[in-house]
Design a protein around this motif. Structure first.
Motif, PDB file in Angstrom:
ATOM      1  N   PHE A   8       0.793  -1.218   0.000  1.00 28.37           N
ATOM      2  CA  PHE A   8       0.000   0.000   0.000  1.00 28.37           C
ATOM      3  C   PHE A   8       0.835   1.283   0.000  1.00 28.37           C
ATOM      4  O   PHE A   8       0.292   2.370   0.143  1.00 28.37           O
TER       5      PHE A   8
ATOM      6  N   ILE B  84      -7.479  -2.937   1.628  1.00 30.38           N
ATOM      7  CA  ILE B  84      -7.054  -1.976   2.658  1.00 30.38           C
ATOM      8  C   ILE B  84      -7.773  -2.259   3.974  1.00 30.38           C
ATOM      9  O   ILE B  84      -7.165  -2.210   5.047  1.00 30.38           O
TER      10      ILE B  84
ATOM     11  N   SER C  15     -11.853  -9.029   3.740  1.00 31.66           N
ATOM     12  CA  SER C  15     -11.645  -8.439   2.412  1.00 31.66           C
ATOM     13  C   SER C  15     -12.517  -9.123   1.368  1.00 31.66           C
ATOM     14  O   SER C  15     -13.130  -8.457   0.530  1.00 31.66           O
TER      15      SER C  15
END
Length: 169
Positions: free
Chosen positions: A18, A74, A121
């Motif tokens: 990220f 994320i 996720s």
């Protein structure tokens, strides 16, 4: 003499995904994988029978699949980040925190924790794609369900399971 423990000397490899410039590589890799999965779903679930051609379907869905997938990744990484950085504040043992950050397979609960974050996720990928990405283009609920589930399973962040210790000496 006071003893100091440094819990997070190593930066977890899954977190690097990220940060610039690695995020560009992550997005490019996700774009390729998402493209393959969206195209495979188009053919596997016979979406051409629903009066939409591949080019239109792909163009209208790929960036949503990519964006929502990255957002879901994320969210899963945030769980691991919080537990990996502040786990000792929650009373988690050092071995578990180390497992989350360095080697999930060194502690059974680390594997469970990481799989839980991957599943979070995956659920988010499914919900985003089912409710937002494909709701306009795939009217038949059963086909939309199959498409969203397939994308969620194939594009969930499996890389969270990679041991960071593989990348450090």
């Amino acid at each position: 003499m006071k003893q100091i423990k440094l819990y997070n000397i190593f930066f977890p490899i899954w977190l690097l995904m990220f940060f610039p410039p690695v995020v560009l590589i992550t997005i490019a890799g996700n774009f390729i994988i998402d493209s393959l999965v969206v195209t495979a779903c188009y053919y596997a679930f016979k979406l051409a029978d629903m009066q939409i051609d591949l080019k239109t379907f792909y163009k209208k869905s790929i960036f949503k699949v990519l964006g929502y997938g990255f957002l879901a990744d994320i969210a899963g990484a945030a769980i691991l980040f919080v537990l990996g950085i502040w786990g000792d504040s929650f009373g988690l043992p050092y071995e578990l925190i180390s497992g989350i950050n360095l080697d999930p397979f060194s502690h059974p609960l680390a594997v469970v924790t990481i799989i839980f974050s991957i599943m979070v996720s995956a659920v988010l990928i499914f919900v985003f794609n089912y409710k937002f990405t494909f709701s306009r283009y795939i009217k038949e609920r059963k086909v939309r369900l199959k498409t969203a589930v397939t994308i969620a399973i194939l594009t969930m962040p499996w890389t969270f399971l990679l041991p960071t210790k593989w990348f450090y000496r």
